[in-house]
Design a protein around this motif. Structure first.
Motif, PDB file in Angstrom:
ATOM      1  N   UNK A   1       0.655  -0.989  -0.109  1.00  0.00           N
ATOM      2  CA  UNK A   1      -0.139  -0.169  -0.075  1.00  0.00           C
ATOM      3  C   UNK A   1       0.914   0.996  -0.070  1.00  0.00           C
ATOM      4  N   UNK A   2       1.718   1.137  -0.072  1.00  0.00           N
ATOM      5  CA  UNK A   2       2.912   2.105  -0.627  1.00  0.00           C
ATOM      6  C   UNK A   2       2.986   3.558  -1.539  1.00  0.00           C
ATOM      7  N   UNK A   3       3.400   2.325  -2.630  1.00  0.00           N
ATOM      8  CA  UNK A   3       3.779   3.076  -3.700  1.00  0.00           C
ATOM      9  C   UNK A   3       2.765   2.749  -4.423  1.00  0.00           C
ATOM     10  N   UNK A   4       1.498   3.450  -4.881  1.00  0.00           N
ATOM     11  CA  UNK A   4       0.697   3.485  -6.160  1.00  0.00           C
ATOM     12  C   UNK A   4       0.605   3.812  -6.872  1.00  0.00           C
ATOM     13  N   UNK A   5       0.189   3.381  -8.142  1.00  0.00           N
ATOM     14  CA  UNK A   5      -0.219   4.551  -8.864  1.00  0.00           C
ATOM     15  C   UNK A   5      -1.368   4.166  -9.573  1.00  0.00           C
ATOM     16  N   UNK A   6      -1.785   5.702 -10.481  1.00  0.00           N
ATOM     17  CA  UNK A   6      -3.210   5.038 -10.594  1.00  0.00           C
ATOM     18  C   UNK A   6      -2.584   4.500 -12.027  1.00  0.00           C
ATOM     19  N   UNK A   7      -3.898   3.186 -12.364  1.00  0.00           N
ATOM     20  CA  UNK A   7      -3.649   2.548 -13.906  1.00  0.00           C
ATOM     21  C   UNK A   7      -3.175   3.305 -15.255  1.00  0.00           C
ATOM     22  N   UNK A   8      -2.281   2.994 -16.029  1.00  0.00           N
ATOM     23  CA  UNK A   8      -1.672   3.572 -17.053  1.00  0.00           C
ATOM     24  C   UNK A   8      -0.358   4.947 -17.079  1.00  0.00           C
ATOM     25  N   UNK A   9      -0.591   5.010 -15.589  1.00  0.00           N
ATOM     26  CA  UNK A   9       0.129   6.234 -15.509  1.00  0.00           C
ATOM     27  C   UNK A   9       1.486   6.049 -15.120  1.00  0.00           C
ATOM     28  N   UNK A  10       2.601   6.246 -16.678  1.00  0.00           N
ATOM     29  CA  UNK A  10       3.553   5.788 -16.606  1.00  0.00           C
ATOM     30  C   UNK A  10       4.608   6.322 -15.883  1.00  0.00           C
ATOM     31  N   UNK A  11       3.658   7.765 -16.350  1.00  0.00           N
ATOM     32  CA  UNK A  11       4.801   9.420 -16.055  1.00  0.00           C
ATOM     33  C   UNK A  11       5.085   8.659 -14.027  1.00  0.00           C
ATOM     34  N   UNK A  12       3.695   8.301 -14.013  1.00  0.00           N
ATOM     35  CA  UNK A  12       3.273   7.677 -12.235  1.00  0.00           C
ATOM     36  C   UNK A  12       4.447   7.192 -11.679  1.00  0.00           C
ATOM     37  N   UNK A  13       5.249   6.096 -12.729  1.00  0.00           N
ATOM     38  CA  UNK A  13       5.441   4.439 -12.196  1.00  0.00           C
ATOM     39  C   UNK A  13       7.038   5.711 -12.089  1.00  0.00           C
ATOM     40  N   UNK A  14       7.590   6.049 -13.432  1.00  0.00           N
ATOM     41  CA  UNK A  14       8.916   6.930 -13.098  1.00  0.00           C
ATOM     42  C   UNK A  14       8.535   7.904 -12.123  1.00  0.00           C
ATOM     43  N   UNK A  15       8.169   8.505 -12.131  1.00  0.00           N
ATOM     44  CA  UNK A  15       8.129   9.644 -10.519  1.00  0.00           C
ATOM     45  C   UNK A  15       8.213   9.003  -9.250  1.00  0.00           C
ATOM     46  N   UNK A  16       7.639   7.536  -8.870  1.00  0.00           N
ATOM     47  CA  UNK A  16       8.138   6.729  -8.300  1.00  0.00           C
ATOM     48  C   UNK A  16       9.251   5.926  -8.161  1.00  0.00           C
ATOM     49  N   UNK A  17       9.619   5.383  -8.902  1.00  0.00           N
ATOM     50  CA  UNK A  17      11.039   5.197  -9.290  1.00  0.00           C
ATOM     51  C   UNK A  17      12.447   5.980  -8.448  1.00  0.00           C
ATOM     52  N   UNK A  18      11.935   7.211  -9.026  1.00  0.00           N
ATOM     53  CA  UNK A  18      12.754   8.091  -8.757  1.00  0.00           C
ATOM     54  C   UNK A  18      12.777   8.550  -7.686  1.00  0.00           C
ATOM     55  N   UNK A  19      11.711   8.646  -6.951  1.00  0.00           N
ATOM     56  CA  UNK A  19      11.579   9.496  -5.712  1.00  0.00           C
ATOM     57  C   UNK A  19      12.354   8.303  -4.483  1.00  0.00           C
ATOM     58  N   UNK A  20      11.845   6.875  -4.920  1.00  0.00           N
ATOM     59  CA  UNK A  20      12.645   6.110  -4.156  1.00  0.00           C
ATOM     60  C   UNK A  20      13.691   5.204  -4.032  1.00  0.00           C
ATOM     61  N   UNK A  21      14.363   5.357  -5.306  1.00  0.00           N
ATOM     62  CA  UNK A  21      15.484   5.300  -5.535  1.00  0.00           C
ATOM     63  C   UNK A  21      16.446   6.211  -5.133  1.00  0.00           C
ATOM     64  N   UNK A  22      16.216   7.472  -5.597  1.00  0.00           N
ATOM     65  CA  UNK A  22      16.835   8.783  -4.486  1.00  0.00           C
ATOM     66  C   UNK A  22      16.639   9.071  -3.083  1.00  0.00           C
ATOM     67  N   UNK A  23      15.666   8.518  -2.633  1.00  0.00           N
ATOM     68  CA  UNK A  23      15.309   8.301  -1.171  1.00  0.00           C
ATOM     69  C   UNK A  23      16.582   7.269  -0.673  1.00  0.00           C
ATOM     70  N   UNK A  24      16.067   6.710  -1.095  1.00  0.00           N
ATOM     71  CA  UNK A  24      16.838   5.587  -1.204  1.00  0.00           C
ATOM     72  C   UNK A  24      18.851   5.723  -0.758  1.00  0.00           C
ATOM     73  N   UNK A  25      19.282   5.734  -1.189  1.00  0.00           N
ATOM     74  CA  UNK A  25      20.446   6.611  -1.907  1.00  0.00           C
ATOM     75  C   UNK A  25      21.015   7.559  -0.932  1.00  0.00           C
ATOM     76  N   UNK A  26      20.394   8.329   0.033  1.00  0.00           N
ATOM     77  CA  UNK A  26      20.180   9.601   1.159  1.00  0.00           C
ATOM     78  C   UNK A  26      20.250   8.511   1.813  1.00  0.00           C
ATOM     79  N   UNK A  27      19.418   7.832   2.533  1.00  0.00           N
ATOM     80  CA  UNK A  27      19.133   7.125   3.561  1.00  0.00           C
ATOM     81  C   UNK A  27      20.616   6.392   3.734  1.00  0.00           C
ATOM     82  N   UNK A  28      20.920   5.478   2.622  1.00  0.00           N
ATOM     83  CA  UNK A  28      22.599   4.915   2.817  1.00  0.00           C
ATOM     84  C   UNK A  28      24.072   6.071   2.746  1.00  0.00           C
ATOM     85  N   UNK A  29      23.321   7.379   2.081  1.00  0.00           N
ATOM     86  CA  UNK A  29      25.203   7.764   2.777  1.00  0.00           C
ATOM     87  C   UNK A  29      24.528   8.569   4.248  1.00  0.00           C
ATOM     88  N   UNK A  30      23.375   8.810   5.210  1.00  0.00           N
ATOM     89  CA  UNK A  30      23.592   9.316   6.665  1.00  0.00           C
ATOM     90  C   UNK A  30      23.936   8.264   7.159  1.00  0.00           C
TER      91      UNK A  30
END
Length: 164
Positions: free
Chosen positions: A135-164
């Protein structure tokens, strides 16, 4: 009886050399997996998604036929179906994010398997997919931009968390 369960003795964070074997050590791995890829499972959504991701990312699809492989963009790493749950757990564990752009599914166990391996899941708001994805990273069906946005947000957040 417990329905919709997975074997957490198999599907758990599992070390492997998958990234090294596939030349992905410097890549952010976006994984998709199913036993049979088709339009309803989101195969063509991944083709569109590939165009939205920059060169830091590689999409890896497990369960692809030889015919489908020839039709996919060259940037997508297409792997055949594996019948070995241990191998699948290694691939889930090696991924940075699991994307399930299914257009119809009741309660996809691939989401449960990926999460059990420690890999966050991004999925469409379809059927039981949001619940099995946590239930965390949910995107409206057919929203390819939304998928990409979630991927960027999630992977950037994880990169920041790993560097802390």
């Amino acid at each position: 009886i417990l329905h919709n369960q997975i074997n957490t003795e198999v599907f758990r964070p599992t070390p492997s050399d998958f990234r090294e074997r596939c030349g992905l050590t410097e890549k952010i791995v976006v994984l998709g997996a199913t036993s049979v890829w088709d339009k309803d499972k989101g195969l063509y959504d991944f083709c569109q998604l590939q165009e939205k991701l920059d060169s830091r990312f590689t999409i890896v699809l497990v369960g692809v036929t030889e015919k489908q492989k020839k039709e996919l963009p060259a940037e997508i790493l297409a792997l055949p179906r594996t019948a070995d749950p241990g191998e699948l757990a290694e691939i889930y564990s090696a991924a940075d994010v699991f994307v399930n752009p299914t257009h119809q599914d009741t309660y996809p166990t691939v989401n449960l398997e990926a999460r059990a391996c420690g890999t966050p899941v991004i999925t469409y708001d379809v059927g039981g997919s949001p619940e099995s994805a946590g239930g965390k990273y949910i995107v409206k069906e057919n929203d390819i931009d939304g998928l990409a946005e979630q991927i960027y947000k999630l992977t950037e957040r994880e990169a920041v968390e790993l560097s802390v």
